[in-house]
Design an enzyme around this catalytic site. Structure first.
Site, PDB file in Angstrom:
ATOM      1  N   TRP A  10       0.824  -1.222   0.000  1.00 48.50           N
ATOM      2  CA  TRP A  10       0.000   0.000   0.000  1.00 48.50           C
ATOM      3  C   TRP A  10       0.853   1.265   0.000  1.00 48.50           C
ATOM      4  O   TRP A  10       0.343   2.359  -0.193  1.00 48.50           O
ATOM      5  CB  TRP A  10      -0.937   0.009   1.205  1.00 48.50           C
ATOM      6  CG  TRP A  10      -1.961  -1.082   1.202  1.00 48.50           C
ATOM      7  CD1 TRP A  10      -2.213  -1.996   0.205  1.00 48.50           C
ATOM      8  CD2 TRP A  10      -2.912  -1.383   2.246  1.00 48.50           C
ATOM      9  NE1 TRP A  10      -3.243  -2.836   0.571  1.00 48.50           N
ATOM     10  CE2 TRP A  10      -3.687  -2.490   1.821  1.00 48.50           C
ATOM     11  CE3 TRP A  10      -3.177  -0.832   3.497  1.00 48.50           C
ATOM     12  CZ2 TRP A  10      -4.705  -3.038   2.593  1.00 48.50           C
ATOM     13  CZ3 TRP A  10      -4.196  -1.379   4.278  1.00 48.50           C
ATOM     14  CH2 TRP A  10      -4.950  -2.463   3.832  1.00 48.50           C
ATOM     15  N   LYS A  11       2.143   1.130   0.271  1.00 47.83           N
ATOM     16  CA  LYS A  11       3.051   2.291   0.342  1.00 47.83           C
ATOM     17  C   LYS A  11       2.484   3.339   1.314  1.00 47.83           C
ATOM     18  O   LYS A  11       1.844   2.963   2.291  1.00 47.83           O
ATOM     19  CB  LYS A  11       3.294   2.862  -1.062  1.00 47.83           C
ATOM     20  CG  LYS A  11       3.761   1.775  -2.048  1.00 47.83           C
ATOM     21  CD  LYS A  11       4.280   2.319  -3.334  1.00 47.83           C
ATOM     22  CE  LYS A  11       4.706   1.164  -4.237  1.00 47.83           C
ATOM     23  NZ  LYS A  11       5.320   1.588  -5.474  1.00 47.83           N
ATOM     24  N   GLU A  97      12.112   1.965  -3.608  1.00 47.42           N
ATOM     25  CA  GLU A  97      11.916   3.318  -3.040  1.00 47.42           C
ATOM     26  C   GLU A  97      12.773   3.506  -1.789  1.00 47.42           C
ATOM     27  O   GLU A  97      13.247   4.606  -1.519  1.00 47.42           O
ATOM     28  CB  GLU A  97      10.415   3.552  -2.769  1.00 47.42           C
ATOM     29  CG  GLU A  97       9.672   3.789  -4.086  1.00 47.42           C
ATOM     30  CD  GLU A  97       8.245   3.271  -4.126  1.00 47.42           C
ATOM     31  OE1 GLU A  97       7.637   3.069  -3.061  1.00 47.42           O
ATOM     32  OE2 GLU A  97       7.743   3.057  -5.250  1.00 47.42           O
ATOM     33  N   GLY A 233       1.569  -2.574  -6.253  1.00 42.51           N
ATOM     34  CA  GLY A 233       1.481  -1.256  -5.623  1.00 42.51           C
ATOM     35  C   GLY A 233       0.113  -0.647  -5.880  1.00 42.51           C
ATOM     36  O   GLY A 233      -0.883  -1.006  -5.257  1.00 42.51           O
ATOM     37  N   GLY A 234       0.063   0.274  -6.829  1.00 46.62           N
ATOM     38  CA  GLY A 234      -1.162   1.046  -7.113  1.00 46.62           C
ATOM     39  C   GLY A 234      -2.431   0.208  -7.181  1.00 46.62           C
ATOM     40  O   GLY A 234      -3.456   0.557  -6.584  1.00 46.62           O
TER      41      GLY A 234
HETATM   42  P1  PGA Z   1       3.202  -0.547  -8.828  1.00 46.55           P
HETATM   43  O1  PGA Z   1       4.237  -0.746  -7.616  1.00 46.55           O
HETATM   44  O2  PGA Z   1       2.378  -1.798  -8.904  1.00 46.55           O
HETATM   45  O3  PGA Z   1       2.388   0.660  -8.460  1.00 46.55           O
HETATM   46  O4  PGA Z   1       4.013  -0.331 -10.063  1.00 46.55           O
HETATM   47  C1  PGA Z   1       4.858  -1.977  -7.389  1.00 46.55           C
HETATM   48  C2  PGA Z   1       5.774  -1.865  -6.193  1.00 46.55           C
HETATM   49  O5  PGA Z   1       6.406  -0.818  -6.021  1.00 46.55           O
HETATM   50  O6  PGA Z   1       5.898  -2.819  -5.390  1.00 46.55           O
END
Ligand code: PGA
Length: 249
Positions: A10-11, A97, A233-234
């Site tokens: 989910w970041k 990241e 992610g998204g």
């Molecule tokens: P994303 O991110 O699916 O939004 O490209 C993947 C991740 O960073 O694990």
């Protein structure tokens, strides 16, 4: 046979209200339609709340990061044993990241991986090259360096029950996915690299693909021989999209 794992990262997103909607949506739509193991990785502060909502379901809990130390004077940090107490099964380490924005290097990532193992949890080790590195043709060198730093730290035994996520940095959050064949080539390389140390661990370890995975491209990626699921992610922030990825397994 490796069970597919689909983990939502989910970041820095979420709120109590958003988590309620998301988990309610996942629970309502899970049904029988998926063979995949599903995991969600909320920000630290929401782990307890998320745990209370997924208890009794097949959804596993993971964290996005961890301290390399077990306890002590490390203001602001969260240890692996704390994550264990809050029901985590998985911990993402070395996400690109963390590596790029927070300048965490291979050695530091390896220490975090070791900390997760000490607590008896399962690390999801992220590896992957920058666009510039792919264009220079050094993808395998970069991924090998990232893997080797961990192997050096924990021995190959550290990879027992661990997960690797191949995430080409140029594909993360960009809408640009690696083609299934591009991903498969690197996944096969990762498995071979591990097999050089221990064939049984290499055969068993799950290697996830991450980078703009969506409901409409997951099936082709997961069909590849060495792709054992995804780190999402998204698309993990939308229950329908996330479920559609899980059901592609
Ligand atoms: P994303 O991110 O699916 O939004 O490209 C993947 C991740 O960073 O694990």
């Amino acid at each position: 046979m490796r069970q597919v794992l689909v983990a939502g990262n989910w970041k820095l997103n979420g709120s109590l209200a958003m988590i309620k909607t998301l988990i309610d949506g996942l629970k309502a739509g899970m049904g029988e339609g998926t063979q995949a193991e599903m995991a969600v990785c909320p920000p630290f502060v929401y782990l307890g709340n998320t745990l209370s909502k997924i208890e009794g379901t097949a959804i596993a809990l993971g964290a996005q990061d961890v301290c390399d130390q077990d306890n002590g004077a490390f203001t602001g940090e969260v240890s692996a044993s704390m994550l264990k107490e809050f029901g985590c099964r998985y911990v993402i380490v070395g996400h690109s990241e963390r590596r790029s924005i927070y300048e965490e290097n291979d050695e530091f990532t390896a220490r975090k991986f070791a900390a997760v193992k000490r607590a008896g949890l399962r690390p999801i080790l992220c590896v992957g090259e920058l666009l510039d590195e792919r264009e220079q043709g050094i993808t395998e060198q970069v991924v090998a360096r990232q893997l080797d730093a961990v192997i050096q730290k924990t021995g190959i035994e550290g990879f027992q029950d661990a997960v690797v996520a191949y995430e080409p940095v140029w594909a993360i959050g960009t809408g640009k996915t690696a083609t299934p064949q591009q991903a498969q080539d690197v996944h096969a390389f990762i498995r071979r690299r591990i097999a050089q140390h221990d064939q049984a661990i290499a055969d068993r370890i799950r290697i996830l693909y991450g980078g703009s995975v969506k409901g409409n491209n997951a099936r082709d990626l997961f069909a590849m021989a060495d792709i054992d699921g995804g780190l999402i992610g998204g698309a993990s922030l939308d229950s329908e999209e996330f479920l559609s990825i899980c059901k592609s397994a």
